[in-house]
Design an enzyme around this catalytic site. Structure first.
Site, PDB file in Angstrom:
ATOM      1  N   CYS A   8       0.873  -1.181   0.000  1.00 26.67           N
ATOM      2  CA  CYS A   8       0.000   0.000   0.000  1.00 26.67           C
ATOM      3  C   CYS A   8       0.905   1.225   0.000  1.00 26.67           C
ATOM      4  CB  CYS A   8      -0.964  -0.017   1.186  1.00 26.67           C
ATOM      5  SG  CYS A   8      -0.184  -0.010   2.817  1.00 26.67           S
ATOM      6  N   ASN A  11       2.307   1.400   4.372  1.00 31.19           N
ATOM      7  CA  ASN A  11       2.604   0.129   5.048  1.00 31.19           C
ATOM      8  C   ASN A  11       2.277   0.165   6.546  1.00 31.19           C
ATOM      9  OD1 ASN A  11       5.482  -2.020   5.727  1.00 31.19           O
ATOM     10  ND2 ASN A  11       3.461  -2.632   5.147  1.00 31.19           N
ATOM     11  N   CYS A  13      -1.489   0.697   7.338  1.00 32.78           N
ATOM     12  CA  CYS A  13      -2.937   0.412   7.434  1.00 32.78           C
ATOM     13  C   CYS A  13      -3.355  -0.805   6.614  1.00 32.78           C
ATOM     14  CB  CYS A  13      -3.758   1.620   6.984  1.00 32.78           C
ATOM     15  SG  CYS A  13      -3.461   3.109   7.947  1.00 32.78           S
ATOM     16  N   ARG A  14      -3.417  -0.667   5.294  1.00 27.16           N
ATOM     17  CA  ARG A  14      -4.006  -1.726   4.460  1.00 27.16           C
ATOM     18  C   ARG A  14      -3.112  -2.945   4.284  1.00 27.16           C
ATOM     19  NH1 ARG A  14      -5.122   2.221  -0.405  1.00 27.16           N
ATOM     20  NH2 ARG A  14      -3.219   3.064   0.531  1.00 27.16           N
ATOM     21  N   SER A  15      -1.838  -2.735   3.900  1.00 28.95           N
ATOM     22  CA  SER A  15      -1.010  -3.924   3.609  1.00 28.95           C
ATOM     23  C   SER A  15      -0.666  -4.730   4.864  1.00 28.95           C
ATOM     24  CB  SER A  15       0.226  -3.568   2.776  1.00 28.95           C
ATOM     25  OG  SER A  15       1.060  -2.661   3.433  1.00 28.95           O
ATOM     26  N   ASP A 120      -8.145   3.944   0.890  1.00 25.43           N
ATOM     27  CA  ASP A 120      -7.182   4.341   1.920  1.00 25.43           C
ATOM     28  C   ASP A 120      -7.952   4.810   3.161  1.00 25.43           C
ATOM     29  OD1 ASP A 120      -5.307   5.539   3.502  1.00 25.43           O
ATOM     30  OD2 ASP A 120      -4.395   6.719   1.893  1.00 25.43           O
TER      31      ASP A 120
HETATM   32  P1  4NP Z   1      -1.794   2.800   4.056  1.00 24.83           P
HETATM   33  O1  4NP Z   1      -2.444   4.129   4.639  1.00 24.83           O
HETATM   34  O2  4NP Z   1      -1.223   3.152   2.705  1.00 24.83           O
HETATM   35  O3  4NP Z   1      -2.959   1.862   3.952  1.00 24.83           O
HETATM   36  O4  4NP Z   1      -0.748   2.353   5.056  1.00 24.83           O
HETATM   37  C1  4NP Z   1      -1.759   5.337   4.735  1.00 24.83           C
HETATM   38  C2  4NP Z   1      -0.888   5.549   5.764  1.00 24.83           C
HETATM   39  C3  4NP Z   1      -0.248   6.753   5.900  1.00 24.83           C
HETATM   40  C4  4NP Z   1      -0.473   7.764   4.961  1.00 24.83           C
HETATM   41  C5  4NP Z   1      -1.349   7.538   3.931  1.00 24.83           C
HETATM   42  C6  4NP Z   1      -1.987   6.330   3.810  1.00 24.83           C
HETATM   43  N1  4NP Z   1       0.160   8.997   5.111  1.00 24.83           N
HETATM   44  O5  4NP Z   1      -0.098   9.898   4.291  1.00 24.83           O
HETATM   45  O6  4NP Z   1       0.972   9.176   6.044  1.00 24.83           O
END
Ligand code: 4NP
Length: 147
Positions: A8, A11, A13-15, A120
């Site tokens: 993602c 790294n 939340c989703r992955s 997201d």
């Molecule tokens: P992820 O979510 O891609 O599912 O881990 C996010 C985590 C952090 C951010 C964006 C999306 N960020 O902008 O910090």
């Protein structure tokens, strides 16, 4: 036999959620031959544990997550058989970095189900994390069966 990398943006939340679900499925199936990791296309959260809301969802499902966030590395394209992007932006970033010989490993996580993106959840509420879990849960078996 096989290996899968979930990717993602951050790294956190989703992955990591996908990694947790995959590990639990593989343990339940007695499949210890599949290597599972996750990574982010961006490095903002490198070295951090998963987001508390992801840990919360996984804990409620009885799943542990000991992940420390990291960014995608060049050798990931060699090491993994399958590299699953959570959304189209992640897939585009991976396609830009991946050597031609490994482009066929890059796929969209929800290809077996809705064909859409895993949204997201970072800036949203808790519901978003439950929705992410459902989407990942529905698509996971198709990928693990293919390995
Ligand atoms: P992820 O979510 O891609 O599912 O881990 C996010 C985590 C952090 C951010 C964006 C999306 N960020 O902008 O910090």
């Amino acid at each position: 036999m096989g290996s899968v990398l979930f990717v993602c943006l951050g790294n956190i939340c989703r992955s990591p959620m996908a990694e947790g679900i995959a590990r639990a499925r593989l343990v339940a199936a007695g499949r210890h031959d599949v290597a599972v990791e996750s990574a982010g296309t961006a490095g903002y959260h490198e070295g951090e544990p998963a987001d508390a809301r992801t840990l919360d969802v996984l804990r409620r499902k009885g799943q542990l997550c000991e992940l420390i966030a990291r960014q995608v590395r060049d050798d990931d394209f060699e090491r993994f058989d399958l590299i699953l992007a959570m959304d189209r932006a992640n897939l585009r970033d991976l396609r830009d970095r991946c050597p031609p010989a490994h482009q066929n490993k890059l796929r969209l996580m929800l290809e077996p189900t809705t064909g859409g993106d895993v949204p997201d959840p970072y800036y949203g509420g808790k519901d978003g994390f439950d929705q992410v879990y459902r989407l990942l849960d529905q698509a996971m078996d198709a990928w693990l069966d293919a390995l």
